[in-house]
Design a protein around this motif. Structure first.
Motif, PDB file in Angstrom:
ATOM      1  N   THR A 564     -38.754 -23.810  15.149  1.00 23.96           N
ATOM      2  CA  THR A 564     -37.713 -22.791  15.260  1.00 23.96           C
ATOM      3  C   THR A 564     -36.445 -23.416  15.811  1.00 23.96           C
ATOM      4  OG1 THR A 564     -39.399 -21.134  15.705  1.00 23.96           O
ATOM      5  CG2 THR A 564     -37.148 -20.541  16.237  1.00 23.96           C
ATOM      6  N   ILE A 565     -35.319 -23.054  15.207  1.00 21.51           N
ATOM      7  CA  ILE A 565     -34.026 -23.559  15.673  1.00 21.51           C
ATOM      8  C   ILE A 565     -33.073 -22.380  15.848  1.00 21.51           C
ATOM      9  CG2 ILE A 565     -34.305 -25.791  14.514  1.00 21.51           C
ATOM     10  CD1 ILE A 565     -32.294 -24.703  12.384  1.00 21.51           C
ATOM     11  N   PRO A 566     -32.022 -22.535  16.638  1.00 20.47           N
ATOM     12  CA  PRO A 566     -30.996 -21.490  16.701  1.00 20.47           C
ATOM     13  C   PRO A 566     -30.346 -21.303  15.333  1.00 20.47           C
ATOM     14  CG  PRO A 566     -30.778 -22.992  18.556  1.00 20.47           C
ATOM     15  CD  PRO A 566     -31.768 -23.614  17.624  1.00 20.47           C
ATOM     16  N   LYS A 567     -30.041 -20.081  14.986  1.00 23.25           N
ATOM     17  CA  LYS A 567     -29.481 -19.763  13.670  1.00 23.25           C
ATOM     18  C   LYS A 567     -28.195 -20.542  13.384  1.00 23.25           C
ATOM     19  CE  LYS A 567     -27.370 -15.814  13.137  1.00 23.25           C
ATOM     20  NZ  LYS A 567     -27.092 -14.363  12.991  1.00 23.25           N
ATOM     21  N   ASP A 568     -27.426 -20.837  14.421  1.00 21.34           N
ATOM     22  CA  ASP A 568     -26.138 -21.496  14.229  1.00 21.34           C
ATOM     23  C   ASP A 568     -26.262 -22.872  13.591  1.00 21.34           C
ATOM     24  OD1 ASP A 568     -25.077 -19.285  15.414  1.00 21.34           O
ATOM     25  OD2 ASP A 568     -24.808 -20.205  17.394  1.00 21.34           O
ATOM     26  N   PHE A 569     -27.441 -23.497  13.674  1.00 19.99           N
ATOM     27  CA  PHE A 569     -27.603 -24.847  13.141  1.00 19.99           C
ATOM     28  C   PHE A 569     -28.085 -24.887  11.687  1.00 19.99           C
ATOM     29  CE2 PHE A 569     -27.977 -25.534  17.742  1.00 19.99           C
ATOM     30  CZ  PHE A 569     -27.086 -26.593  17.907  1.00 19.99           C
ATOM     31  N   ILE A 573     -27.949 -28.168   8.928  1.00 19.98           N
ATOM     32  CA  ILE A 573     -29.141 -28.795   8.349  1.00 19.98           C
ATOM     33  C   ILE A 573     -29.086 -28.762   6.829  1.00 19.98           C
ATOM     34  CG2 ILE A 573     -31.647 -28.571   8.118  1.00 19.98           C
ATOM     35  CD1 ILE A 573     -31.629 -27.501  11.023  1.00 19.98           C
ATOM     36  N   ILE A 574     -28.639 -27.639   6.270  1.00 20.25           N
ATOM     37  CA  ILE A 574     -28.572 -27.524   4.805  1.00 20.25           C
ATOM     38  C   ILE A 574     -27.439 -28.376   4.246  1.00 20.25           C
ATOM     39  CG2 ILE A 574     -28.143 -25.930   2.893  1.00 20.25           C
ATOM     40  CD1 ILE A 574     -29.563 -23.777   4.573  1.00 20.25           C
ATOM     41  N   GLY A 575     -26.285 -28.326   4.887  1.00 14.38           N
ATOM     42  CA  GLY A 575     -25.137 -29.102   4.425  1.00 14.38           C
ATOM     43  C   GLY A 575     -24.431 -28.457   3.262  1.00 14.38           C
ATOM     44  N   PRO A 576     -23.253 -28.972   2.905  1.00 16.75           N
ATOM     45  CA  PRO A 576     -22.485 -28.401   1.782  1.00 16.75           C
ATOM     46  C   PRO A 576     -23.244 -28.523   0.468  1.00 16.75           C
ATOM     47  CG  PRO A 576     -21.535 -30.493   2.508  1.00 16.75           C
ATOM     48  CD  PRO A 576     -22.562 -30.130   3.519  1.00 16.75           C
ATOM     49  N   GLY A 577     -23.517 -27.389  -0.182  1.00 16.92           N
ATOM     50  CA  GLY A 577     -24.238 -27.405  -1.457  1.00 16.92           C
ATOM     51  C   GLY A 577     -25.664 -27.897  -1.328  1.00 16.92           C
ATOM     52  N   GLY A 578     -26.215 -27.869  -0.108  1.00 17.95           N
ATOM     53  CA  GLY A 578     -27.582 -28.329   0.094  1.00 17.95           C
ATOM     54  C   GLY A 578     -27.722 -29.836   0.176  1.00 17.95           C
ATOM     55  N   LYS A 579     -26.587 -30.527   0.327  1.00 11.86           N
ATOM     56  CA  LYS A 579     -26.592 -31.993   0.310  1.00 11.86           C
ATOM     57  C   LYS A 579     -27.450 -32.584   1.425  1.00 11.86           C
ATOM     58  CE  LYS A 579     -23.371 -35.912   0.638  1.00 11.86           C
ATOM     59  NZ  LYS A 579     -21.949 -36.309   0.782  1.00 11.86           N
ATOM     60  N   ASN A 580     -27.320 -32.075   2.634  1.00 11.87           N
ATOM     61  CA  ASN A 580     -28.054 -32.653   3.770  1.00 11.87           C
ATOM     62  C   ASN A 580     -29.560 -32.477   3.642  1.00 11.87           C
ATOM     63  OD1 ASN A 580     -25.520 -33.151   4.710  1.00 11.87           O
ATOM     64  ND2 ASN A 580     -25.618 -31.782   6.488  1.00 11.87           N
ATOM     65  N   ILE A 581     -29.992 -31.264   3.316  1.00 14.13           N
ATOM     66  CA  ILE A 581     -31.428 -31.005   3.259  1.00 14.13           C
ATOM     67  C   ILE A 581     -32.076 -31.714   2.080  1.00 14.13           C
ATOM     68  CG2 ILE A 581     -31.391 -28.863   1.895  1.00 14.13           C
ATOM     69  CD1 ILE A 581     -33.495 -27.777   3.883  1.00 14.13           C
ATOM     70  N   GLN A 582     -31.345 -31.839   0.977  1.00 12.41           N
ATOM     71  CA  GLN A 582     -31.887 -32.558  -0.176  1.00 12.41           C
ATOM     72  C   GLN A 582     -32.096 -34.031   0.151  1.00 12.41           C
ATOM     73  OE1 GLN A 582     -29.272 -31.754  -3.509  1.00 12.41           O
ATOM     74  NE2 GLN A 582     -29.625 -29.545  -3.377  1.00 12.41           N
ATOM     75  N   ALA A 616     -39.072 -36.226   9.641  1.00 13.45           N
ATOM     76  CA  ALA A 616     -38.226 -35.102   9.232  1.00 13.45           C
ATOM     77  C   ALA A 616     -37.984 -34.159  10.407  1.00 13.45           C
ATOM     78  CB  ALA A 616     -38.881 -34.351   8.074  1.00 13.45           C
ATOM     79  N   MET A 617     -39.023 -33.902  11.180  1.00 10.21           N
ATOM     80  CA  MET A 617     -38.877 -33.022  12.342  1.00 10.21           C
ATOM     81  C   MET A 617     -37.918 -33.620  13.361  1.00 10.21           C
ATOM     82  SD  MET A 617     -42.804 -31.689  12.958  1.00 10.21           S
ATOM     83  CE  MET A 617     -42.335 -30.626  14.314  1.00 10.21           C
ATOM     84  N   ALA A 618     -38.014 -34.940  13.575  1.00  7.63           N
ATOM     85  CA  ALA A 618     -37.138 -35.598  14.549  1.00  7.63           C
ATOM     86  C   ALA A 618     -35.675 -35.485  14.129  1.00  7.63           C
ATOM     87  CB  ALA A 618     -37.542 -37.056  14.706  1.00  7.63           C
ATOM     88  N   ARG A 619     -35.417 -35.645  12.828  1.00 10.22           N
ATOM     89  CA  ARG A 619     -34.038 -35.567  12.355  1.00 10.22           C
ATOM     90  C   ARG A 619     -33.488 -34.144  12.449  1.00 10.22           C
ATOM     91  NH1 ARG A 619     -33.818 -39.326   6.964  1.00 10.22           N
ATOM     92  NH2 ARG A 619     -31.845 -38.156   6.690  1.00 10.22           N
ATOM     93  N   ILE A 620     -34.351 -33.172  12.195  1.00 10.05           N
ATOM     94  CA  ILE A 620     -33.910 -31.780  12.326  1.00 10.05           C
ATOM     95  C   ILE A 620     -33.630 -31.457  13.784  1.00 10.05           C
ATOM     96  CG2 ILE A 620     -34.654 -29.377  12.113  1.00 10.05           C
ATOM     97  CD1 ILE A 620     -36.149 -30.212   9.560  1.00 10.05           C
ATOM     98  N   LYS A 621     -34.511 -31.930  14.671  1.00 11.72           N
ATOM     99  CA  LYS A 621     -34.300 -31.690  16.099  1.00 11.72           C
ATOM    100  C   LYS A 621     -32.992 -32.317  16.579  1.00 11.72           C
ATOM    101  CE  LYS A 621     -39.164 -31.250  17.499  1.00 11.72           C
ATOM    102  NZ  LYS A 621     -40.288 -31.893  18.215  1.00 11.72           N
ATOM    103  N   ALA A 622     -32.686 -33.482  16.002  1.00  9.76           N
ATOM    104  CA  ALA A 622     -31.445 -34.146  16.394  1.00  9.76           C
ATOM    105  C   ALA A 622     -30.223 -33.333  15.969  1.00  9.76           C
ATOM    106  CB  ALA A 622     -31.388 -35.540  15.786  1.00  9.76           C
ATOM    107  N   ILE A 623     -30.291 -32.752  14.767  1.00  7.96           N
ATOM    108  CA  ILE A 623     -29.170 -31.948  14.275  1.00  7.96           C
ATOM    109  C   ILE A 623     -29.061 -30.644  15.057  1.00  7.96           C
ATOM    110  CG2 ILE A 623     -28.249 -30.698  12.279  1.00  7.96           C
ATOM    111  CD1 ILE A 623     -29.700 -32.784  10.508  1.00  7.96           C
ATOM    112  N   ALA A 624     -30.219 -30.045  15.335  1.00  9.15           N
ATOM    113  CA  ALA A 624     -30.237 -28.736  15.995  1.00  9.15           C
ATOM    114  C   ALA A 624     -30.509 -28.870  17.487  1.00  9.15           C
ATOM    115  CB  ALA A 624     -31.305 -27.862  15.341  1.00  9.15           C
ATOM    116  N   PHE A 625     -29.994 -29.948  18.057  1.00  6.92           N
ATOM    117  CA  PHE A 625     -30.291 -30.234  19.451  1.00  6.92           C
ATOM    118  C   PHE A 625     -29.568 -29.260  20.387  1.00  6.92           C
ATOM    119  CE2 PHE A 625     -29.229 -32.578  23.396  1.00  6.92           C
ATOM    120  CZ  PHE A 625     -30.518 -32.756  23.871  1.00  6.92           C
TER     121      PHE A 625
END
Length: 707
Positions: A564-569, A573-582, A616-625
């Motif tokens: 679970t992450i705060p909604k603001d992040f 994580i998704i990025g413009p046009g889904g670029k980051n998550i892809q 993948a979890m570590a990178r998401i945690k870093a973005i949504a830190f």
């Protein structure tokens, strides 16, 4: 001229009302009615052809139920924006109504009947499926069709121990059973439902409760029909020509031979061949010209001989077609992990019925989406049932999924679903392929499904088994016999097909069709008690193969982690046009889904490699830190100033480690201890009004000795 409709009202025990109205809509049909409860309205119409088509010796009844999107103020999905083929849910309603109506038409009525039910208006607090049987029967009662009704259907729920008729969808969410009862005034004809491990006694009570409510609905139909002139005179018909002398001759010439074959205990195909041989030997006495005239009647009368012989053998001798005792279950063998590439698999064989069932585990992306008029939702568990023609030794065209396949799959799904873990993180698909069939392949599906789920490592609460019960009655003598684990012929020639599934502690689903009038509750109770013994025997047999779920899913199955992450992040994580998550999915070979729920983002990460998933979890945690005061972080010294060091504790997030918080001793310069690029463990001790973080290394160091 404005029509003057005729109405009749039904008042339920809790004060809610159902209104029946005729004479306003669809007046050219043989019978039509509008049924209204709350804001839900159904139109039911029936039309029957004046004569039967040449060569038709069965009842060509078609029941059609369709939900109009306009009923709920919605637009249809898809490109055409039009209601298309019926959904599985609509087909299941059609089957419920058909199964109640079909036994109530005369056996010799063969003219085509088309019964259509349409949902015209939808009230979210009134389920339309519980009103369809009432609507269908009322339309027929208002017509001139010959019909041994009326009948009706009612849903029975139980909330906080109290039984309810036609509960609202919101009440059903709290109910521990969901049963649809179909009945005439004097007899129950159909039962279907799911339960949370109720007892046999509780099930009989629910059926009786539903039947009592149905009686008032039948009275209302009769009262309405008495005001419609057309319904008072039923149409005359003559669809069959009989030869009583020939009928008696066929019985006399073949009965003893048929009885001997029935009692021989031969396998299905050998028995069928022997029966066919007797019939053909009898026909051989006739010339080709005589057969051209009599063959159809001979076949009909010979079928009657098989019917009488089998039933007499069971009632008089207590023996069945395959030689078993009345309560005996056929031999069972089962195997798990049969298919190395599947996430879970099982073969279940009982007598001449066999299911090969697979389980596939998926992520949130594999959910089954429902976009219907009455419901828009997602299913994370679904079961598909396939019945290929080779399973009965036949060669016939395959034209899509049949209504029967949809119905049997739904029954097995309901039987198993209640035993799935409440906190399951997987989307689960079960597929049952019937490889052999001679009685109750749906119950074989339940048993094979239970085995395959446990083989897949799904943490089922308890194993589930199922059995099909049959009934043979003689109304003249009052004799009856309840049969456990029925064969296909016993279903075809018998008076009841009653499927019951459950765990060691109670019933989870049932489906019952009764072909005779006046089934007593005494017989029903005996059938249920006998079914319990058979069901527990079958459960014991499958538990010998696997007694509890595997500790973990198989190596090739996907693993799933949630966070679970705060909604603001979410956007970052998704990025413009889904670029980051892809890119993240490609780099870690994982599948990532994000759903917004309130002020949080719910993330699901699936993959087959745990290390990649952790990355993948570590990178998401870093973005949504989100740093928390009091937590300890390992950071990197980014820059050194005279007053302290700036330490990055997450990508793009740094705080000040003041010179006074570096060590217990007084430092003249920061670089006495730290330099840029050093890794340092720090604790977040505060955040000022401007959001600046204050870090401390000192608090993590042991206190210096006073010496």
């Amino acid at each position: 001229m404005i029509p003057n409709p005729i109405t009749q009202e039904i008042t339920l025990a809790d004060g809610r009302t159902i209104t029946l109205e005729t004479g306003k809509l669809a007046k050219q049909a043989d019978g039509s009615v509008v049924v209204k409860m709350g804001g839900t309205m159904l139109l039911a119409t029936v039309v029957s052809a004046p004569e039967a088509k040449e060569g038709v010796d069965f009842l060509p009844l078609t029941v059609d139920y369709r939900e109009k999107f306009a009923a709920a103020g919605r637009m249809p999905g898809g490109f055409l924006k039009r209601e298309a083929r019926p959904t599985d849910e609509e087909i299941l309603v059609m089957r419920l109504v058909d199964r109640c109506l079909r036994p109530l038409f005369p056996e010799d009525y063969h003219a085509e009947i088309q019964l259509m039910i349409s949902l015209l208006s939808y009230d979210p607090e009134v389920s339309p499926d519980a009103l369809c049987g009432l609507a269908a029967s009322t339309a027929i009662a208002l017509s001139d069709l010959p019909f041994d009704g009326p009948m009706s259907e009612a849903r029975v729920g139980r909330v906080d121990g109290k039984l309810m008729i036609n509960p609202s969808p919101s009440d059903m969410e709290k109910s521990d059973l969901d049963m649809m009862i179909g009945a005439t005034k004097d007899s129950v004809v159909m039962v279907e439902g799911e339960m949370k491990e109720i007892s046999e006694k509780e099930m009989v009570e629910a059926i009786a409760f539903g039947h009592e409510a149905i009686k008032s609905q039948i009275d209302a139909q009769l009262a309405l029909a008495s005001q419609v002139e057309k319904s008072k005179t039923k149409r005359e018909y003559s669809h069959e020509t009989h030869d009583d002398e020939l009928k008696a001759e066929v019985l006399k010439a073949t009965y003893d031979d048929v009885y001997a074959v029935a009692k021989s205990g031969l396998p299905k195909h050998e028995r069928s061949e022997k029966f066919k041989e007797i019939r053909e030997n009898y026909k051989a006495k006739y010339t080709e010209e005589e057969l051209a005239e009599k063959a159809g009647l001979i076949n009909t009368y010979y079928h009657d001989v098989e019917y009488k012989a089998m039933r007499a053998m069971i009632l008089e001798d207590g023996q069945r077609l395959d030689g078993r005792a009345l309560d005996e279950v056929r031999p069972i063998w089962s195997e798990i992990d049969y298919l190395p590439g599947a996430h879970g698999s099982a073969v279940f064989t009982r007598g001449e019925t066999q299911s090969l069932t697979t389980v596939t585990l998926g992520s949130r992306l594999d959910e089954k989406r429902r976009d219907g008029v009455t419901e828009t939702s997602s299913e994370r568990f679904y079961l598909h049932y396939n019945f290929p023609p080779f399973s009965t030794g036949e060669a016939r065209p395959i034209r899509g999924t049949s209504r029967r396949e949809i119905g049997h799959g739904n029954l097995a799904q309901r039987a198993l679903e209640v035993m799935l873990p409440d906190d399951s993180i997987y989307t689960i698909r079960v597929v049952s392929d019937i490889l052999e069939s001679n009685g109750s392949s749906s119950m074989a599906t339940v048993c094979a499904g239970s085995l395959a789920l446990m083989d897949a490592g799904v943490k089922m609460k308890k194993a589930v088994s199922g059995i099909a019960m049959g009934l043979i009655t003689d109304p003249d003598t009052g004799k009856y016999a309840v049969l456990s684990d029925i064969l296909g012929d016993e279903d075809h020639l018998g008076d009841m097909d009653f499927k019951v599934t459950g765990t060691k502690d109670g019933i989870t689903a049932c489906q019952m069709d009764i072909k005779v009038k006046g089934l007593s509750y005494e017989i029903l109770e005996k059938a249920l008690e006998q079914s319990k013994a058979g069901r527990l025997h079958i459960l014991g047999e499958i538990m010998k193969t696997i007694s509890e779920p595997r500790e973990d899913v198989k190596p090739g199955a996907p693993k799933i982690e949630t966070m679970t992450i705060p909604k603001d992040f979410i956007g970052a994580i998704i990025g413009p046009g889904g670029k980051n998550i892809q890119k993240l999915q490609a780099d870690t070979e994982t599948t990532i889904t994000i759903e917004e729920e309130g002020d949080k983002g719910m993330i699901e990460i699936s993959g087959t490699n745990r290390e990649n998933m952790n990355a993948a979890m570590a990178r998401i945690k870093a973005i949504a830190f989100v740093p928390e005061v009091g937590e300890v972080y390992t950071g990197k010294v980014k820059s050194i100033q005279a007053y302290g060091a700036f330490v990055e504790i997450a990508p793009g997030t740094d705080g000040l480690l003041h010179i006074s918080e570096i060590d217990h001793r007084r430092l003249k310069t920061v670089d006495e201890v730290l330099k840029e690029g050093d890794s340092v463990e720090v604790k977040l001790i505060g955040v000022d009004d401007r959001g600046k973080m204050k870090l401390s290394r000192k608090v993590l160091l042991p206190q210096p000795s006073d010496n």
